[in-house]
Design a protein around this motif. Structure first.
Motif, short mmCIF file in Angstrom:
data_model
loop_
_atom_site.label_atom_id
_atom_site.label_comp_id
_atom_site.label_asym_id
_atom_site.label_seq_id
_atom_site.Cartn_x
_atom_site.Cartn_y
_atom_site.Cartn_z
N MET A 1 0.84 -1.20 0.00
CA MET A 1 0.00 0.00 0.00
C MET A 1 0.88 1.25 0.00
SD MET A 1 -3.21 1.04 0.15
CE MET A 1 -4.11 -0.40 0.66
N PHE A 2 0.67 2.09 -1.00
CA PHE A 2 1.41 3.35 -1.04
C PHE A 2 0.60 4.45 -0.37
CE2 PHE A 2 4.09 1.28 -4.08
CZ PHE A 2 5.31 1.91 -3.91
N ILE A 3 1.21 5.16 0.54
CA ILE A 3 0.52 6.26 1.19
C ILE A 3 1.32 7.52 0.97
CG2 ILE A 3 -0.40 7.12 3.36
CD1 ILE A 3 -0.39 4.26 4.32
N SER A 4 0.64 8.58 0.55
CA SER A 4 1.35 9.81 0.24
C SER A 4 0.44 11.00 0.47
CB SER A 4 1.81 9.75 -1.21
OG SER A 4 2.15 11.03 -1.64
N ASN A 5 1.01 12.13 0.86
CA ASN A 5 0.14 13.30 0.98
C ASN A 5 0.27 14.23 -0.23
OD1 ASN A 5 2.53 14.58 1.64
ND2 ASN A 5 1.61 15.82 3.24
N LEU A 6 0.84 13.69 -1.31
CA LEU A 6 0.78 14.41 -2.59
C LEU A 6 -0.49 13.96 -3.32
CD1 LEU A 6 4.48 14.07 -3.75
CD2 LEU A 6 3.39 16.07 -2.81
N GLU A 7 -0.85 14.73 -4.34
CA GLU A 7 -2.12 14.41 -4.99
C GLU A 7 -1.99 13.39 -6.11
OE1 GLU A 7 -3.53 18.43 -5.81
OE2 GLU A 7 -2.80 18.69 -3.77
N ILE B 42 10.35 20.54 1.68
CA ILE B 42 9.79 21.52 0.75
C ILE B 42 8.28 21.55 0.89
CG2 ILE B 42 9.60 22.08 -1.71
CD1 ILE B 42 12.31 20.42 -1.93
N ALA B 43 7.73 22.76 0.90
CA ALA B 43 6.29 22.90 1.10
C ALA B 43 5.51 22.79 -0.20
CB ALA B 43 5.99 24.23 1.78
N ALA B 113 14.37 14.18 -0.85
CA ALA B 113 13.68 15.37 -0.38
C ALA B 113 12.34 14.98 0.24
CB ALA B 113 13.45 16.34 -1.54
N VAL B 114 11.80 15.88 1.05
CA VAL B 114 10.45 15.66 1.59
C VAL B 114 9.56 16.76 1.03
CG1 VAL B 114 9.08 15.38 3.67
CG2 VAL B 114 11.47 14.75 3.70
N PHE B 115 8.50 16.35 0.34
CA PHE B 115 7.61 17.31 -0.30
C PHE B 115 6.30 17.46 0.46
CE2 PHE B 115 8.71 19.22 -4.35
CZ PHE B 115 10.00 18.73 -4.50
N ASN B 116 5.63 18.58 0.16
CA ASN B 116 4.30 18.87 0.72
C ASN B 116 4.28 18.74 2.25
OD1 ASN B 116 1.69 19.68 0.54
ND2 ASN B 116 0.88 17.73 -0.16
N VAL B 117 5.19 19.45 2.89
CA VAL B 117 5.29 19.37 4.34
C VAL B 117 4.16 20.19 4.98
CG1 VAL B 117 6.72 19.90 6.33
CG2 VAL B 117 7.77 19.04 4.26
N LYS B 118 3.48 19.56 5.92
CA LYS B 118 2.40 20.25 6.65
C LYS B 118 2.69 20.18 8.14
CE LYS B 118 -0.60 20.33 3.18
NZ LYS B 118 -0.86 21.08 2.24
N TYR B 119 2.32 21.24 8.81
CA TYR B 119 2.44 21.26 10.27
C TYR B 119 1.04 21.17 10.86
CZ TYR B 119 7.20 23.19 10.30
OH TYR B 119 8.53 23.42 10.16
N GLU B 120 1.02 20.58 12.03
CA GLU B 120 -0.26 20.55 12.75
C GLU B 120 0.07 20.79 14.21
OE1 GLU B 120 -3.53 17.26 13.76
OE2 GLU B 120 -1.87 16.72 12.50
N THR B 121 -0.53 21.79 14.79
CA THR B 121 -0.25 22.12 16.18
C THR B 121 -1.52 21.95 16.99
OG1 THR B 121 1.21 23.82 15.31
CG2 THR B 121 0.79 23.88 17.65
N SER B 122 -1.42 21.26 18.10
CA SER B 122 -2.61 21.16 18.94
C SER B 122 -2.25 21.28 20.41
CB SER B 122 -3.35 19.85 18.67
OG SER B 122 -2.45 18.78 18.69
N GLY B 141 5.00 14.79 5.71
CA GLY B 141 5.21 15.09 4.30
C GLY B 141 5.49 13.81 3.54
N THR B 142 5.75 13.95 2.25
CA THR B 142 6.01 12.79 1.42
C THR B 142 7.49 12.74 1.06
OG1 THR B 142 3.80 12.89 0.53
CG2 THR B 142 5.40 11.66 -0.75
N ALA B 143 8.14 11.66 1.45
CA ALA B 143 9.56 11.48 1.13
C ALA B 143 9.68 10.91 -0.28
CB ALA B 143 10.21 10.53 2.14
N LEU B 144 10.52 11.55 -1.08
CA LEU B 144 10.73 11.08 -2.44
C LEU B 144 12.09 10.40 -2.53
CD1 LEU B 144 9.50 14.02 -4.69
CD2 LEU B 144 8.25 12.07 -3.87
N THR B 145 12.05 9.14 -2.98
CA THR B 145 13.28 8.37 -3.13
C THR B 145 13.43 7.99 -4.59
OG1 THR B 145 12.63 7.40 -1.04
CG2 THR B 145 14.60 6.52 -2.07
#
Lengths: 107, 147
Positions: A1-7, B42-43, B113-122, B141-145
């Motif tokens: 299963m691939f999970i990603s927060n990209l679209e 990277i955001a 790299a790590v893309f689409n980094v989001k923060y969540e504070t609670s 975020g999403t790590a790209l390999t």
């Protein structure tokens, strides 16, 4: 299963969208940890017990989301988001959701 | 009278240990950030289009609390208004720590790299007595390999 927060997934096409899948988990910690956290609170710094608790909680929520995605026959979940809410004293809810999809060229 | 003495002891303990802990934490954050500089977070939502990458969700979280002294100072500050430095440094430390943990996870995967980094504070302080500030920061975020 691939999970990603990209679209999307680089180099692979989405063949079918299967809709939203989600998982949630509500956890509380036991009193001993709470007391330790109270002491730690005086001196500041990281509350490791809470960090672990929330990490476990997130893993469980993700696990539930993956189960749901498998049930609808997806092989990837895209655009994953997390959210946290403290619902009552001593418990926090972790909610995770994303879009279940079937990607080309994946088992 | 006793209450006052106890409060004063707590404040001085908080000042002493809290100050030391913060200094130590900042030192370690700066040292680790230098090492992790090779792995950018990277955001942007758009990953590079050159070639195929493996995508994997990575995350890091930290729960952090303010010390008694800073809480006392913040209480005073509340009367007059203005910048609350003690909370600013607390949140700054928590965010940088969370990002570092996320990068650790990405590095273990061999990511570029790590893309689409989001923060969540609670705020999860509802769980402790006296409503002490306890803050959780979660970065993901999403790590790209490269395949």
């Amino acid at each position: 299963m691939f999970i990603s927060n990209l679209e999307f997934m680089t180099g692979k096409n989405v063949t079918k969208h299967l809709g939203l899948v989600q998982g949630s988990s509500v956890r509380a910690k036991h009193a001993g940890r709470d007391i330790m956290a109270g002491i730690k609170n005086l001196f500041g710094g990281e509350l490791t017990a809470y960090t672990e608790l929330l990490t476990e909680s997130r893993e469980e929520a993700t696990e539930r989301m993956i189960e749901q995605a498998k049930a609808v026959g997806a092989n990837a979940i895209l655009n994953v988001r997390f959210s946290t809410s403290s619902i009552t004293a001593g418990a926090a809810e972790i909610y995770v959701y994303g879009t279940a999809v079937i990607l080309d060229g994946l088992d | 009278m006793y209450e006052l003495i106890i409060t004063l002891i707590l404040i001085s303990l908080g000042y002493f240990f809290g100050h030391r802990a913060e200094k130590k934490h900042y030192k370690s954050i700066i040292a680790r950030e230098k090492v992790m500089n090779s792995l950018p977070a990277i955001a942007s939502r758009m990953p590079p289009q050159d070639g195929a990458y493996d995508q994997m969700l990575v995350s890091g979280n930290v729960v952090i609390a303010n010390d008694y002294f800073k809480m006392f100072v913040a209480g005073l500050r509340n009367l007059f208004g203005g910048q609350m430095r003690s909370y600013e440094t607390l949140l700054d430390r928590a965010r940088r720590e969370a990002i570092l943990r996320m990068k650790d996870e990405a590095k273990a995967l061999g990511a570029q790299a790590v893309f689409n980094v989001k923060y969540e504070t609670s705020n999860i302080s509802g769980q402790t007595k006296k409503r002490m500030p306890v803050i959780e920061v979660h970065a993901y975020g999403t790590a790209l390999t490269k395949i």
